[in-house]
Design an enzyme around this catalytic site. Sequence first.
Site, PDB file in Angstrom:
ATOM      1  N   PHE A 130      -6.971  -2.978 -11.575  1.00  0.00           N
ATOM      2  CA  PHE A 130      -6.244  -2.934 -12.844  1.00  0.00           C
ATOM      3  C   PHE A 130      -5.286  -4.110 -12.885  1.00  0.00           C
ATOM      4  CE2 PHE A 130      -2.796  -1.858 -15.697  1.00  0.00           C
ATOM      5  CZ  PHE A 130      -3.494  -1.494 -16.838  1.00  0.00           C
ATOM      6  N   ASP A 215      -2.235  -9.543  -6.848  1.00  0.00           N
ATOM      7  CA  ASP A 215      -1.540  -8.807  -7.895  1.00  0.00           C
ATOM      8  C   ASP A 215      -0.667  -7.764  -7.214  1.00  0.00           C
ATOM      9  OD1 ASP A 215      -0.652  -7.111  -9.868  1.00  0.00           O
ATOM     10  OD2 ASP A 215      -2.586  -6.936 -10.902  1.00  0.00           O
ATOM     11  N   LYS A 244       6.859  -4.676 -12.934  1.00  0.00           N
ATOM     12  CA  LYS A 244       7.290  -3.310 -12.630  1.00  0.00           C
ATOM     13  C   LYS A 244       8.645  -3.268 -11.890  1.00  0.00           C
ATOM     14  CE  LYS A 244       3.126  -0.813 -13.547  1.00  0.00           C
ATOM     15  NZ  LYS A 244       1.767  -1.320 -13.431  1.00  0.00           N
TER      16      LYS A 244
HETATM   17  C1  LIG Z   1       0.903  -2.112 -14.316  1.00  0.00           C
HETATM   18  C2  LIG Z   1       0.063  -3.158 -13.715  1.00  0.00           C
HETATM   19  C3  LIG Z   1      -0.272  -4.328 -14.415  1.00  0.00           C
HETATM   20  C4  LIG Z   1       0.087  -4.549 -15.854  1.00  0.00           C
HETATM   21  O1  LIG Z   1       1.474  -4.575 -16.069  1.00  0.00           O
HETATM   22  P1  LIG Z   1       2.041  -4.397 -17.569  1.00  0.00           P
HETATM   23  O2  LIG Z   1       3.530  -4.606 -17.386  1.00  0.00           O
HETATM   24  O3  LIG Z   1       1.670  -3.041 -18.024  1.00  0.00           O
HETATM   25  O4  LIG Z   1       1.429  -5.462 -18.396  1.00  0.00           O
HETATM   26  C5  LIG Z   1      -1.011  -5.300 -13.747  1.00  0.00           C
HETATM   27  N1  LIG Z   1      -1.389  -5.107 -12.470  1.00  0.00           N
HETATM   28  C6  LIG Z   1      -1.093  -4.009 -11.772  1.00  0.00           C
HETATM   29  C7  LIG Z   1      -1.527  -3.887 -10.351  1.00  0.00           C
HETATM   30  C8  LIG Z   1      -0.365  -2.983 -12.376  1.00  0.00           C
HETATM   31  O5  LIG Z   1      -0.091  -1.868 -11.682  1.00  0.00           O
END
Ligand SMILES: *Cc1c(COP(=O)(O)O)cnc(C)c1O
Length: 398
Positions: A130, A215, A244
Site C-alpha cells: 500500500f 516506504d 503518518k
Molecule cells: C498510509 C500509507 C501511505 C499513504 O499515506 P497518506 O498520508 O494516506 O497519503 C503510503 N504508504 C504506507 C505504507 C502507508 O501506510
Amino acid sequence: MAEAALFDTFARAPLRFERGEGVWLVTEKGERYLDFGSGVAVNSLGHAHPHLVDTLKSQADKVWHVSNLYEVPGQEMLSRRLADNSFADKVFFTNSGAEALECAIKTARRYQFVKGHPERFHIITFEGAFHGRTLATIAAGGQAKYLEGFGPKVEGFDQVPFGDLEALKAAVTETTAAILIEPIQGEGGIRPVPKEFLQALRQICDESGALLIFDEVQCGLGRTGRLFAYEWTGVTPDIMALAKGIGGGFPLGACLATAEAASGMTAGTHGTTYGGNPLAMAVGNAVLDVVLADGFLESVRDVALVFRQGLAGLKDRFPDVIEDIRGEGLLLGIKAKVPSGDLVTAIRDEQTLVVPAGDNVVRLLPPLIVSAEEAREGLSRIEKAAEKLAARDMKKSA
Ligand SMILES: *Cc1c(COP(=O)(O)O)cnc(C)c1O
C-alpha cells in the site's frame, strides 16, 4: 445536527470524539476509549501532548504559512535532523504519505533520466503493498479494488509476489528505475520482510543500477522501536518516504534521499504549495524533540515486550480466535482465525480502538508514549473481546 454532505468513500463507525488525552479518546457523550489505532499510526505521541500543543500554539502566533519561494528555517532544521539521523542527505517535505511516495517515484525516474536513461522508468513493487491513493500510488500498490474504475493504470509499475526473490530477479530489466517496498507491510497485514530479502534487494539494485526505495510511512519514526524500520536490517535505501507519525497528527510527510539519488531533482522540477510550511515544521521538529530524546526509543522497545508477551499469551488461550502475532515494536498484528472485522468490533465494544488490515489481520498501533500499565489495560480488554468471540463460536458449533 445538520445532515452531512460528504462523499460516501468511508464506512465510518458511529463514534464521535471530542477530545483526547495521551492514549485516550473521549466521545461527545464522555465515554473513554483506549486508542490503540493512533489514527492509523499518526498520533505517535498520543493526543494533546503538551510539547506539541505548546509548539503549535506558539507557532500559530508567529506565522502559519509562507511560500517555498522563501527560506523556511523550520525546514532547514528538520531536514538537517532527519538527515543526521538517517542514510539521507536531502529532504523534500509534503503534506501526506502519498505525496511523499509521488516525490520518491519522481526522484527515482528523474535520477535515471539525468543519467541518460529516460527508458528506465519502471518501478517494481510487491503484492499486498500500500503506497497511497493518488493515481500513481494506486498503480504502485497494484490492488485491483483501488484501481477499478479510475481509468488507465499509470504506466511503469511492475508487481511481483511478496517475498519471491526469483520473480523479482526476473522482473528487473533494462527499464527498471527502482524497487519500492515497505520494510514491514502495514495495510497488507503487518507482514515483515525478512532482512535477508532486503539485503538481496540492495545487492540487485547495486548490480543493476536501480534505486532502492523504502516506504516507511507507517513503520518509520520510532514505531518499531528504532527511528526507522530499516535500522533493524543492515540495509539502507537510496530514497525513503515518511509521513503518518512524523507529524503526530499534523499533516506532514517527507521524501528523503541520498545526494546521488536526488541529483535529478533540480530547481523547478518539483514543487508544493503547503509542503513544509512553518506550522508543519514546528510540529515535526517538536515530534523529533521527543522521539530523539535519550531513552525514548528504548522505552518503546520495553513496552513493546509487554504487548508481545501479553498477545502471545492470548494466542495460547484463544487458539480459535487468534492464529498468530506479527510485527515489530508497536507495529503489531493479530492474525485472526475469526473474521478480523468481528475482532475489531468486539475490541471496540470493550472501548478500545484497533485497525483492520489485509490478510485477516487486526493492527495494534498504540501511541509510542503508551505505558506498561496502559498496555496491560488494553490487553485485558482484548482478552475480554477474545473470550466473547470464543464463547460465541462455541455456541455456534454446539
Ligand atoms: C498510509 C500509507 C501511505 C499513504 O499515506 P497518506 O498520508 O494516506 O497519503 C503510503 N504508504 C504506507 C505504507 C502507508 O501506510
